[in-house]
Design an enzyme around this catalytic site. Sequence first.
Site, PDB file in Angstrom:
ATOM      1  N   LYS A  21     117.020  -2.448 103.007  1.00  0.00           N
ATOM      2  CA  LYS A  21     116.143  -2.561 101.832  1.00  0.00           C
ATOM      3  C   LYS A  21     115.039  -1.519 102.001  1.00  0.00           C
ATOM      4  CE  LYS A  21     112.724  -4.174  99.294  1.00  0.00           C
ATOM      5  NZ  LYS A  21     111.908  -2.979  99.114  1.00  0.00           N
ATOM      6  N   GLY A  45     106.737  -2.194 108.760  1.00  0.00           N
ATOM      7  CA  GLY A  45     105.836  -2.266 107.614  1.00  0.00           C
ATOM      8  C   GLY A  45     104.501  -2.830 108.044  1.00  0.00           C
ATOM      9  N   SER A  46     103.819  -3.445 107.087  1.00  0.00           N
ATOM     10  CA  SER A  46     102.461  -3.910 107.352  1.00  0.00           C
ATOM     11  C   SER A  46     102.472  -5.192 108.197  1.00  0.00           C
ATOM     12  CB  SER A  46     101.747  -4.171 106.025  1.00  0.00           C
ATOM     13  OG  SER A  46     102.466  -5.142 105.294  1.00  0.00           O
ATOM     14  N   THR A  47     101.395  -5.404 108.918  1.00  0.00           N
ATOM     15  CA  THR A  47     101.263  -6.595 109.755  1.00  0.00           C
ATOM     16  C   THR A  47     101.298  -7.861 108.891  1.00  0.00           C
ATOM     17  OG1 THR A  47     100.126  -5.381 111.479  1.00  0.00           O
ATOM     18  CG2 THR A  47      99.714  -7.746 111.409  1.00  0.00           C
ATOM     19  N   GLU A  48     100.695  -7.769 107.719  1.00  0.00           N
ATOM     20  CA  GLU A  48     100.637  -8.928 106.813  1.00  0.00           C
ATOM     21  C   GLU A  48     102.058  -9.356 106.385  1.00  0.00           C
ATOM     22  OE1 GLU A  48      98.661  -7.647 103.309  1.00  0.00           O
ATOM     23  OE2 GLU A  48      99.141  -9.494 102.233  1.00  0.00           O
ATOM     24  N   GLY A  56     104.792  -8.532 107.930  1.00  0.00           N
ATOM     25  CA  GLY A  56     105.482  -8.920 109.162  1.00  0.00           C
ATOM     26  C   GLY A  56     105.279 -10.397 109.472  1.00  0.00           C
ATOM     27  N   GLU A 103     108.010  -3.772 113.700  1.00  0.00           N
ATOM     28  CA  GLU A 103     107.176  -2.598 114.005  1.00  0.00           C
ATOM     29  C   GLU A 103     106.088  -2.588 112.941  1.00  0.00           C
ATOM     30  OE1 GLU A 103     107.625  -0.863 116.586  1.00  0.00           O
ATOM     31  OE2 GLU A 103     109.757  -0.917 117.077  1.00  0.00           O
ATOM     32  N   CYS A 114     102.200   5.104 111.336  1.00  0.00           N
ATOM     33  CA  CYS A 114     101.745   3.889 112.021  1.00  0.00           C
ATOM     34  C   CYS A 114     101.034   4.220 113.330  1.00  0.00           C
ATOM     35  CB  CYS A 114     102.914   2.953 112.264  1.00  0.00           C
ATOM     36  SG  CYS A 114     104.293   3.782 113.037  1.00  0.00           S
ATOM     37  N   GLU A 174      93.228  -0.681 109.653  1.00  0.00           N
ATOM     38  CA  GLU A 174      94.149   0.441 109.426  1.00  0.00           C
ATOM     39  C   GLU A 174      93.931   0.991 108.018  1.00  0.00           C
ATOM     40  OE1 GLU A 174      98.411  -0.393 109.016  1.00  0.00           O
ATOM     41  OE2 GLU A 174      98.781   1.292 110.366  1.00  0.00           O
TER      42      GLU A 174
HETATM   43  P1  NAP Z   1     104.875  -3.241 103.451  1.00  0.00           P
HETATM   44  O1  NAP Z   1     104.183  -3.485 102.195  1.00  0.00           O
HETATM   45  O2  NAP Z   1     104.785  -4.220 104.546  1.00  0.00           O
HETATM   46  O3  NAP Z   1     106.399  -2.991 103.040  1.00  0.00           O
HETATM   47  C1  NAP Z   1     107.412  -2.699 103.950  1.00  0.00           C
HETATM   48  C2  NAP Z   1     108.748  -3.158 103.379  1.00  0.00           C
HETATM   49  O4  NAP Z   1     108.772  -4.580 103.256  1.00  0.00           O
HETATM   50  C3  NAP Z   1     109.045  -2.631 101.989  1.00  0.00           C
HETATM   51  O5  NAP Z   1     110.413  -2.369 101.880  1.00  0.00           O
HETATM   52  C4  NAP Z   1     108.624  -3.799 101.125  1.00  0.00           C
HETATM   53  O6  NAP Z   1     109.192  -3.789  99.851  1.00  0.00           O
HETATM   54  C5  NAP Z   1     109.123  -4.963 101.941  1.00  0.00           C
HETATM   55  N1  NAP Z   1     108.482  -6.235 101.624  1.00  0.00           N
HETATM   56  C6  NAP Z   1     107.319  -6.481 100.952  1.00  0.00           C
HETATM   57  N2  NAP Z   1     107.072  -7.816 100.911  1.00  0.00           N
HETATM   58  C7  NAP Z   1     108.092  -8.422 101.565  1.00  0.00           C
HETATM   59  C8  NAP Z   1     108.399  -9.787 101.882  1.00  0.00           C
HETATM   60  N3  NAP Z   1     107.596 -10.794 101.528  1.00  0.00           N
HETATM   61  N4  NAP Z   1     109.522 -10.047 102.582  1.00  0.00           N
HETATM   62  C9  NAP Z   1     110.340  -9.047 102.996  1.00  0.00           C
HETATM   63  N5  NAP Z   1     110.102  -7.751 102.711  1.00  0.00           N
HETATM   64  C10 NAP Z   1     108.987  -7.434 102.016  1.00  0.00           C
HETATM   65  O7  NAP Z   1     104.439  -1.894 104.116  1.00  0.00           O
HETATM   66  P2  NAP Z   1     104.155  -0.529 103.409  1.00  0.00           P
HETATM   67  O8  NAP Z   1     102.869  -0.615 102.690  1.00  0.00           O
HETATM   68  O9  NAP Z   1     105.354  -0.160 102.609  1.00  0.00           O
HETATM   69  O10 NAP Z   1     104.096   0.439 104.686  1.00  0.00           O
HETATM   70  C11 NAP Z   1     102.927   0.725 105.385  1.00  0.00           C
HETATM   71  C12 NAP Z   1     102.769  -0.138 106.637  1.00  0.00           C
HETATM   72  O11 NAP Z   1     103.853   0.035 107.525  1.00  0.00           O
HETATM   73  C13 NAP Z   1     101.553   0.216 107.444  1.00  0.00           C
HETATM   74  O12 NAP Z   1     100.831  -0.939 107.784  1.00  0.00           O
HETATM   75  C14 NAP Z   1     102.102   0.863 108.699  1.00  0.00           C
HETATM   76  O13 NAP Z   1     101.302   0.799 109.813  1.00  0.00           O
HETATM   77  C15 NAP Z   1     103.387   0.193 108.863  1.00  0.00           C
HETATM   78  N6  NAP Z   1     104.327   1.006 109.636  1.00  0.00           N
HETATM   79  C16 NAP Z   1     104.588   0.650 110.930  1.00  0.00           C
HETATM   80  C17 NAP Z   1     105.444   1.399 111.708  1.00  0.00           C
HETATM   81  C18 NAP Z   1     105.753   1.030 113.127  1.00  0.00           C
HETATM   82  O14 NAP Z   1     106.751   1.498 113.641  1.00  0.00           O
HETATM   83  N7  NAP Z   1     104.986   0.215 113.784  1.00  0.00           N
HETATM   84  C19 NAP Z   1     106.063   2.509 111.151  1.00  0.00           C
HETATM   85  C20 NAP Z   1     105.779   2.848 109.831  1.00  0.00           C
HETATM   86  C21 NAP Z   1     104.908   2.066 109.081  1.00  0.00           C
HETATM   87  P3  NAP Z   1     108.339  -3.107  98.643  1.00  0.00           P
HETATM   88  O15 NAP Z   1     108.185  -1.682  99.007  1.00  0.00           O
HETATM   89  O16 NAP Z   1     109.177  -3.276  97.478  1.00  0.00           O
HETATM   90  O17 NAP Z   1     107.022  -3.819  98.585  1.00  0.00           O
END
Ligand code: NAP
Length: 505
Positions: free
Chosen positions: A201, A253-256, A258, A275, A309, A408
């Site tokens: 996804k 993705g985001s900690t929230e 996660g 991650e 990240c 962040e």
């Molecule tokens: P995000 O909002 O957490 O979204 C990540 C993914 O999760 C997207 O595909 C999103 O879909 C999906 N998603 C959203 N709500 C969900 C739910 N309730 N259940 C399951 N999946 C859901 O993160 P982002 O804003 O796209 O990315 C930025 C974040 O990623 C930052 O906090 C960054 O630090 C983190 N990140 C971490 C790493 C690492 O390796 N540690 C690497 C890269 C990024 P939608 O896009 O449709 O909302």
Amino acid sequence: MTALSSIQTPRAVAARLSESLSKAPRQLFIGGKHVDALSGRTFATTNPATGEELCQVAHAGPEDVDLAVKAARRAFEDPAWRRMSAMDRSMLLYRLADLIERDAHELAVLECLDNGKPATLTRLVEIEGSIKTFRYFAGWPSKFGGETLPVSPRGGLQILNYTTREPVGVAALIVPWNYPMSMAAWKIAPAVAAGCAVVLKPAEQTPLTALRLAELALEAGFPAGIINVVTGFGDAGAALVEHPGVDKVAFTGSTEVGKAIVRASTGNLKKVSLELGGKSPQIVLPDADLSAAAASIAQGIFFNQGQTCTAGSRLYAHEAVYDELVEAIAGHARALKIGNGLDEDVNFGPLISEEQWNQVSGYVEIGVNEGARVLTGGARPSGLDNGYFFEPTILGDAQAGMRVVREEIFGPVLSALSWKDADQLIAEANNSDFGLSAGIWTNDIKSAHRIAGAVKAGSVWINCFNLVDPATPFGGFKQSGWGREHGRQAMELYSETKSVWVNLT
Ligand code: NAP
Ligand code: MG
């Protein structure tokens, strides 16, 4: 310029891609077939450099997720996959790597259009990194086995005990928009190397390279249904996480989100790896090579417009070198060429979206209200009125406890602090909810290793930053996540261990 190179400039490739993208919505990829969402709904994906729509994309709902999970289950259970030899599985990954290499230029331009990141850098870093990832994991199927273990049974029994490694089953791979192609590769490669079937996804902002990758996998010879892609919003991700037919969730993705995934995955106790976010410190000692440190620290926060990240977003410079170092980093920031990533000299593109632009500029305002000072950047670059461009920014006079030091920002904003007491420095560097990575700059070998041992971070770079390789583990301490991607540990994430006891008495 030769006729061939003019046909292949990023702008020329982009024109060709945009033309074909505009013809029909991009469909879901389920069971080896392109299909519409059952509801018929679509959504727009846009080019962040212009704000304009690139194309429509199928909008998956829970019913489409269900079909994808069932297709993955069927493909996973098919003897053609389950009994495929390790070497044959390896060859599929090698072939996929070769196809990504064949289409590298086009994939880089597609990512540039969908995400905004500069095409030339994307090809060099992300596409090359994805090829490397598939080639690295292609080597694992024939090397990832169990052991024979010397157990000590009671009663004189003679026992042969051995372990085997089995694929965990159907894996849901949920990835963000910041490195769409690499994040997909980091998850798909070990998952299929371990023998799983996957449903990917991608983020709603960047669905296009994931769909292309699934097509390339089919061309490489992966059986239909082993790699499926559902495009849509958070609710599609949530449907995957709740689906009883999914055995494992790998999320970046985001900690929230996660944390929400952990809560939602308890129905059938899916294996979960995460991650998440970061707020990584760059620690500079007074003896460091300041010119090398400045160049790398600038790169470590401004690469990918700070949407990384592991971005080194907290600078801890010793007070004796603070002014000189910060000025040198600001020089690198001002030298970046900002613009549309299709122009080959551009090395700094737009942020992903208006929402992200508002978040980043909002944090700069918060920093200023907290008492930090904008040393460079802080606004939309002049002359770039369309798209989501934001200047590389340094906030000086930052202090422990400020929100711009703790939270962040996920944008090109460096919060610069100075220090004088080494013990306090470590305490401050570790005073974070996150623990993804840290940089250390010094030529003193004892200090370097002492600090490397004391920082709570999954990756520590000494006199370098943001080096990543599929051979070495990647992931975070604390709220930066669970588990490690890359290396043997990634193979373990996608497999179960079985212990077999044989009575030989
Ligand atoms: P995000 O909002 O957490 O979204 C990540 C993914 O999760 C997207 O595909 C999103 O879909 C999906 N998603 C959203 N709500 C969900 C739910 N309730 N259940 C399951 N999946 C859901 O993160 P982002 O804003 O796209 O990315 C930025 C974040 O990623 C930052 O906090 C960054 O630090 C983190 N990140 C971490 C790493 C690492 O390796 N540690 C690497 C890269 C990024 P939608 O896009 O449709 O909302
Ligand atoms: Mg999102």
